[in-house]
Design a protein around this motif. Structure first.
Motif: not given
Ligand code: A3P
Length: 286
Positions: A249, A218, A43, A45, A184
């Motif tokens: 953020k 995206a 979660p 990520s 990420y």
């Protein structure tokens, strides 16, 4: 942190949205199809970012699907009882999402050609993201402080269990033809290049214009503005939007604004101990 949870084979899962019978069904009897593509993450990520990217790739860059169908219907959540119903009627090739650790993933995956895209993120940023998300999500217990959450996280006493085990378990699949992993941070650093790599892994050939559209639609801002992607459609009893945004953020390194030096050192010691066999693998490793 675990108030609303049940434990399945030692992994704490959110009791308000999932149940043990479904998790058992998913692991033992769910039929994975060869052309399924899974987004798998721990979660916070970047799960929804990857779902949006894949949805756009699926549509050759055309944003209509992303703008008209909620993200949880485009890529149903494997461990959710409702999603299983949706998956039964989903037209292949299916997009499917999951936070499951590798040991709870469907057994039928192992003999299949289905593809998994695993996205991971600097755990310090992930922790900050989880800390803020716990304030909005009514199925999570709000920690009293970041310090409290940090202690629970390092002990694996959070939903989906230990981040260290999750990442190490999934990254054990590196080198397999049907497994792709990306951070990420790489998505942030070079979204277009990352989308190109994902397309190659999926065997999708997109034109330059289609690639540009994936990147544009995206983006953090585009997703934040898209009610089908920003979770504004979820009812207030699941996500209290008066307390913040799901797309909060969307940056790398926000942990520096939250961790004290002592917290960072404590985290660093635990990280080094648990991840030394993967040292140098991650963009945040110095
Ligand atoms: P922050 O809380 O740090 O902003 P998940 O989808 O796994 O729950 O992860 C949520 C995190 O991914 C949130 O991080 C969210 O803002 C970030 N995110 C979602 N879409 C993004 C995008 N298009 N670009 C950058 N970050 C994104």
């Amino acid at each position: 942190m675990l108030r609303h949870s049940f434990s399945y084979k030692g992994i704490p899962l959110p009791a308000e949205i999932y149940d043990p019978e479904t998790i058992d069904f998913v692991g033992n009897r769910f039929q994975v199809l060869d052309d399924d593509a899974f987004t798998v993450t721990y979660p916070k990520s970047g799960t929804n970012w990857m779902i949006e990217i894949l949805s756009l790739i699926w549509q050759q860059g055309d944003p209509s699907w992303c703008r008209s169908v909620p993200i949880w219907d485009r890529s149903p959540w494997l461990e959710s009882p409702n999603a299983l119903e949706k998956l039964k009627s989903a037209k292949p090739p299916r997009l499917i999402s999951s936070h499951l650790p590798i040991q709870l993933f469907p057994k039928s995956f192992w003999g299949s050609k289905a593809k998994v895209i695993y996205t991971f993120r600097n755990p310090k940023d992930l922790l900050v993201s989880l800390y803020h998300f716990s304030k909005l999500a009514n199925f999570l217990e709000e920690p009293e402080s970041l310090e409290e959450l940090l202690g629970a996280f390092l002990q694996g006493e959070v939903l989906y269990g230990s981040w260290f085990d999750h990442v190490k378990g999934w990254l054990g699949l590196r080198g397999r033809e049907n497994f792709f992993c990306i951070s990420y941070e790489e998505l942030q650093e070079d979204l277009r290049g990352s989308v190109g790599r994902i397309c190659r892994f999926l065997g999708k050939d997109l034109s330059d214009a289609a690639l540009a559209s994936v990147v544009q639609n995206a983006s953090f801002q585009a997703m934040r503005d898209n009610p089908m992607a920003n979770y504004s459609l979820l009812p207030g009893n699941i996500l209290d939007k008066t307390k913040g945004s799901f797309l909060r953020k969307g940056v790398v390194g926000d942990w520096k604004n939250h961790f004290t030096v002592a917290q960072s050192e404590r985290f660093g010691r635990a990280y080094q101990e648990r991840m030394q066999d993967l040292a140098g693998t991650f963009p945040w490793d110095e």
